[in-house]
Write an enzyme that holds these catalytic residues in place. Sequence first.
Site, mmCIF file in Angstrom:
data_model
loop_
_atom_site.group_PDB
_atom_site.id
_atom_site.type_symbol
_atom_site.label_atom_id
_atom_site.label_comp_id
_atom_site.label_asym_id
_atom_site.label_seq_id
_atom_site.Cartn_x
_atom_site.Cartn_y
_atom_site.Cartn_z
ATOM 1 N N VAL A 11 0.872 -1.279 -0.064
ATOM 2 C CA VAL A 11 -0.025 -0.040 -0.149
ATOM 3 C C VAL A 11 0.880 1.087 0.037
ATOM 4 C CG1 VAL A 11 -2.101 -1.337 1.138
ATOM 5 C CG2 VAL A 11 -0.303 -0.097 2.392
ATOM 6 N N SER A 12 2.124 0.977 0.439
ATOM 7 C CA SER A 12 2.919 2.239 0.275
ATOM 8 C C SER A 12 3.402 2.656 -1.085
ATOM 9 C CB SER A 12 4.106 1.868 1.358
ATOM 10 O OG SER A 12 5.442 2.841 1.138
#
Length: 221
Positions: A11-12
Amino acid sequence: MTKPILYTIHVSPPCRTVELCIKALDIEVEQRVVDLLAGEHLKPEFLKMNPQHTVPVLDDNGTIVCESHAIMIYLVSKYGKDDSLYPKDLAQQSRVNAALFFESSFLFARMRSICEPIFFNGVGDIPTDKVEYVQKGYKLLEDTLVDDYVVGNSMTIADLCCGSTISTVMGVVPMDVDKHPRIYAWLDRLKALPYYEEANGGGAKRMAMAVLATKDKNAQQ
């Protein structure tokens, strides 16, 4: 020699930047997901690699590289079949570097100023001034895109990092297509990459949804 190891969390945006780069280079790496909520980035073995306890981190057979932009430059320089993603010509390279610094100090910093208070400080709204700050970032990127890509008419690592950040933050702070047609056209070019959705698209959507859901949850408390 074993495959390089990428410590990551999908998700980063910075992690997705590196994942895009790996796909663009068509190299194999072993991905190890770092559970930040469980504190895996604070364990002694991780801190030995990266005292700043951030992801992504690359371990290339004992060569440790931290920070997404540095990792991309390292990967292209070592594994690239050519220098198209990170030109060796100093004039072109300087333009790519400028775009990398713009993304890290401007685009990503402005997104981070919204996300961190929501995730870690229980903030339940996005202040108007921060929304306007992000919108100014959109305008500057729009003005930058005079060609097909951030630097010229071929894709570089500048597109990968700017693309991962913009595709995330626009899910939190909507972007007007009429005001930013160049950005939307540029994103469409990136989305046409066969590996885009796997390496970035899905993660960008999940990150934006998590920000908004956490914001709403905080507002109800």
